[in-house]
Design a protein around this motif. Structure first.
Motif, PDB file in Angstrom:
ATOM      1  N   ALA A 102      -1.575   5.743   8.105  1.00  0.00           N
ATOM      2  CA  ALA A 102      -2.892   5.948   8.709  1.00  0.00           C
ATOM      3  C   ALA A 102      -3.273   4.760   9.590  1.00  0.00           C
ATOM      4  CB  ALA A 102      -3.943   6.166   7.626  1.00  0.00           C
ATOM      5  N   ALA A 103      -2.782   3.578   9.240  1.00  0.00           N
ATOM      6  CA  ALA A 103      -3.107   2.378  10.028  1.00  0.00           C
ATOM      7  C   ALA A 103      -2.503   2.426  11.422  1.00  0.00           C
ATOM      8  CB  ALA A 103      -2.621   1.130   9.291  1.00  0.00           C
ATOM      9  N   ILE A 104      -1.482   3.272  11.630  1.00  0.00           N
ATOM     10  CA  ILE A 104      -0.900   3.421  12.968  1.00  0.00           C
ATOM     11  C   ILE A 104      -1.152   4.842  13.492  1.00  0.00           C
ATOM     12  CG2 ILE A 104       0.831   1.603  12.671  1.00  0.00           C
ATOM     13  CD1 ILE A 104       2.906   3.756  12.022  1.00  0.00           C
ATOM     14  N   ASP A 105      -2.245   5.447  12.975  1.00  0.00           N
ATOM     15  CA  ASP A 105      -2.712   6.760  13.434  1.00  0.00           C
ATOM     16  C   ASP A 105      -1.709   7.882  13.163  1.00  0.00           C
ATOM     17  OD1 ASP A 105      -5.129   5.681  14.404  1.00  0.00           O
ATOM     18  OD2 ASP A 105      -4.132   5.058  16.269  1.00  0.00           O
ATOM     19  N   VAL A 106      -0.949   7.753  12.096  1.00  0.00           N
ATOM     20  CA  VAL A 106      -0.071   8.839  11.632  1.00  0.00           C
ATOM     21  C   VAL A 106      -0.683   9.343  10.326  1.00  0.00           C
ATOM     22  CG1 VAL A 106       2.231   9.463  10.830  1.00  0.00           C
ATOM     23  CG2 VAL A 106       1.968   7.838  12.716  1.00  0.00           C
ATOM     24  N   ILE A 107      -1.183  10.570  10.324  1.00  0.00           N
ATOM     25  CA  ILE A 107      -1.944  11.092   9.186  1.00  0.00           C
ATOM     26  C   ILE A 107      -1.031  11.934   8.291  1.00  0.00           C
ATOM     27  CG2 ILE A 107      -3.965  12.371   8.447  1.00  0.00           C
ATOM     28  CD1 ILE A 107      -4.476   9.773  10.087  1.00  0.00           C
ATOM     29  N   PHE A 130       5.114  14.065   4.933  1.00  0.00           N
ATOM     30  CA  PHE A 130       5.030  14.713   6.239  1.00  0.00           C
ATOM     31  C   PHE A 130       3.677  14.439   6.894  1.00  0.00           C
ATOM     32  CE2 PHE A 130       7.993  17.166   3.728  1.00  0.00           C
ATOM     33  CZ  PHE A 130       9.018  17.494   4.609  1.00  0.00           C
ATOM     34  N   ALA A 131       3.698  14.365   8.215  1.00  0.00           N
ATOM     35  CA  ALA A 131       2.475  14.297   9.022  1.00  0.00           C
ATOM     36  C   ALA A 131       2.564  15.391  10.076  1.00  0.00           C
ATOM     37  CB  ALA A 131       2.341  12.924   9.679  1.00  0.00           C
ATOM     38  N   SER A 132       1.734  16.423   9.927  1.00  0.00           N
ATOM     39  CA  SER A 132       1.761  17.582  10.842  1.00  0.00           C
ATOM     40  C   SER A 132       3.172  18.163  10.948  1.00  0.00           C
ATOM     41  CB  SER A 132       1.241  17.176  12.227  1.00  0.00           C
ATOM     42  OG  SER A 132      -0.090  16.703  12.144  1.00  0.00           O
ATOM     43  N   GLY A 133       3.842  18.255   9.823  1.00  0.00           N
ATOM     44  CA  GLY A 133       5.176  18.854   9.773  1.00  0.00           C
ATOM     45  C   GLY A 133       6.316  17.908  10.074  1.00  0.00           C
ATOM     46  N   ARG A 134       6.013  16.700  10.520  1.00  0.00           N
ATOM     47  CA  ARG A 134       7.058  15.729  10.856  1.00  0.00           C
ATOM     48  C   ARG A 134       7.319  14.804   9.667  1.00  0.00           C
ATOM     49  NH1 ARG A 134       6.750  11.036  15.614  1.00  0.00           N
ATOM     50  NH2 ARG A 134       8.932  10.365  15.464  1.00  0.00           N
ATOM     51  N   PRO A 135       8.564  14.694   9.190  1.00  0.00           N
ATOM     52  CA  PRO A 135       8.840  13.759   8.090  1.00  0.00           C
ATOM     53  C   PRO A 135       8.647  12.317   8.563  1.00  0.00           C
ATOM     54  CG  PRO A 135      10.648  15.334   8.397  1.00  0.00           C
ATOM     55  CD  PRO A 135       9.768  15.439   9.600  1.00  0.00           C
ATOM     56  N   VAL A 136       7.901  11.539   7.784  1.00  0.00           N
ATOM     57  CA  VAL A 136       7.648  10.147   8.159  1.00  0.00           C
ATOM     58  C   VAL A 136       8.215   9.153   7.143  1.00  0.00           C
ATOM     59  CG1 VAL A 136       5.596  10.742   9.472  1.00  0.00           C
ATOM     60  CG2 VAL A 136       5.359  10.141   7.055  1.00  0.00           C
ATOM     61  N   GLU A 137       8.606   9.644   5.993  1.00  0.00           N
ATOM     62  CA  GLU A 137       9.257   8.810   4.978  1.00  0.00           C
ATOM     63  C   GLU A 137       9.955   9.711   3.984  1.00  0.00           C
ATOM     64  OE1 GLU A 137       8.893   6.316   1.001  1.00  0.00           O
ATOM     65  OE2 GLU A 137       8.611   8.436   1.492  1.00  0.00           O
ATOM     66  N   THR A 138      11.130   9.307   3.531  1.00  0.00           N
ATOM     67  CA  THR A 138      11.806  10.034   2.466  1.00  0.00           C
ATOM     68  C   THR A 138      12.360   9.023   1.485  1.00  0.00           C
ATOM     69  OG1 THR A 138      13.328  11.868   1.993  1.00  0.00           O
ATOM     70  CG2 THR A 138      14.122  10.163   3.504  1.00  0.00           C
ATOM     71  N   CYS A 183       0.844  -1.195   0.000  1.00  0.00           N
ATOM     72  CA  CYS A 183       0.000   0.000   0.000  1.00  0.00           C
ATOM     73  C   CYS A 183       0.878   1.243   0.000  1.00  0.00           C
ATOM     74  CB  CYS A 183      -0.922   0.011   1.214  1.00  0.00           C
ATOM     75  SG  CYS A 183      -2.244  -1.207   1.133  1.00  0.00           S
ATOM     76  N   GLY A 184       0.269   2.374  -0.297  1.00  0.00           N
ATOM     77  CA  GLY A 184       1.010   3.621  -0.294  1.00  0.00           C
ATOM     78  C   GLY A 184       1.391   4.053   1.112  1.00  0.00           C
ATOM     79  N   VAL A 185       2.335   4.992   1.195  1.00  0.00           N
ATOM     80  CA  VAL A 185       2.819   5.461   2.490  1.00  0.00           C
ATOM     81  C   VAL A 185       1.681   6.026   3.327  1.00  0.00           C
ATOM     82  CG1 VAL A 185       4.321   7.143   3.644  1.00  0.00           C
ATOM     83  CG2 VAL A 185       5.150   5.893   1.640  1.00  0.00           C
ATOM     84  N   ALA A 186       0.806   6.824   2.705  1.00  0.00           N
ATOM     85  CA  ALA A 186      -0.276   7.461   3.468  1.00  0.00           C
ATOM     86  C   ALA A 186      -1.200   6.423   4.092  1.00  0.00           C
ATOM     87  CB  ALA A 186      -1.072   8.393   2.553  1.00  0.00           C
ATOM     88  N   GLU A 187      -1.538   5.375   3.342  1.00  0.00           N
ATOM     89  CA  GLU A 187      -2.437   4.343   3.865  1.00  0.00           C
ATOM     90  C   GLU A 187      -1.763   3.564   4.994  1.00  0.00           C
ATOM     91  OE1 GLU A 187      -3.897   5.883   0.314  1.00  0.00           O
ATOM     92  OE2 GLU A 187      -1.952   4.904   0.583  1.00  0.00           O
TER      93      GLU A 187
END
Length: 250
Positions: A181-186, A223-231, A174-178
């Motif tokens: 989201a499964a671990i409550d990181v939007i 990014f999720a709320s300004g925090r990088p979550v994947e690059t 699945c994509g990064v966003a999906e």
């Protein structure tokens, strides 16, 4: 504006380039030898050599061991679409684009835990040496290598969760966003920078290019709320593909 006269090697390269582009020197034709260029253009061996180097750097000709230098087949560039986030199906952008275009895309991947380098740590706003999940991909279109990608995700976010491995588990593929989201990181934003450079030897080997050929590099960060979550760094052969952006207007 008046420019100075072109150096002799550029004038020779320009004339040979015109012959290649016009078809006077068609693909797979042997480029005139260094001695022939010297005689035809009345230049030195050094000038003839430098002109050939220019054409090789531009990807118009290629050397064949023990045979000479030949005009390369000029591929017709195909598009790789980059677009705004599309939630339908929950699959990765590559999978969605392949379905949309009817292409026959396949991919292979390998994940491993590594220490973040200084560059990756800066991109992810973590400390150098922090553990990240590094996943390397080779994407193919009808069996032909078309794109490489290396992604990094902070294990401080995904470690010991069902989405720790991007291509395995209940949301593998699945994509990064999906997945996030499964671990409550939007995921709410993505940034991409596009650059060009000569391909590294290992990249050219994987992509089927020649040393020195230019590649396009897309550096992407979610990014999720300004925090990088994947690059990730996405590498594409510049002579075979164009990057096409389709972005929503808000």
């Amino acid at each position: 504006m008046v420019f100075g006269e072109q150096p002799a090697y550029l004038r020779v390269a320009d004339d040979l380039r015109k012959k290649i582009v016009s078809g006077s020197l068609p693909p797979h034709t042997r480029l005139p030898s260094q001695a022939r260029i010297r005689e035809d253009y009345g230049v030195s061996d050094t000038v003839a050599l430098e002109a050939r180097k220019v054409l090789m750097a531009e990807g118009l000709v290629e050397g064949r061991s023990g045979s000479g230098t030949y005009v390369r087949e000029r591929p017709v560039p195909r598009q790789i679409a980059r677009s705004g986030y599309r939630p339908a199906g929950g699959s990765s952008p590559f999978r969605q684009e392949q379905v949309a275009s009817g292409a026959r895309g396949t991919w292979e991947s390998r994940s491993e835990q590594v220490d973040a380098s200084e560059e990756i740590a800066e991109r992810l706003s973590i400390k150098p040496g922090d553990r990240v999940m590094c996943t390397r991909y080779v994407f193919r279109d009808a069996g032909e290598p078309m794109m490489l990608s290396t992604s990094w995700e902070p294990l401080a976010i995904t470690g010991r969760t069902p989405v720790m491995l991007p291509e395995e588990g209940p949301l593998g593929g699945c994509g990064v966003a999906e997945r996030m989201a499964a671990i409550d990181v939007i995921v709410d934003n993505v940034a991409e920078e596009v650059g060009a450079r000569p391909g590294l030897a290992q990249e050219q080997l994987a992509l089927g290019g020649a040393p020195g050929h230019v590649v396009l590099v897309i550096s992407r960060t979610y990014f999720a709320s300004g925090r990088p979550v994947e690059t990730a760094d996405i590498v594409v052969p510049a002579d075979r593909y164009r990057i096409a952006y389709h972005l929503p207007v808000r």
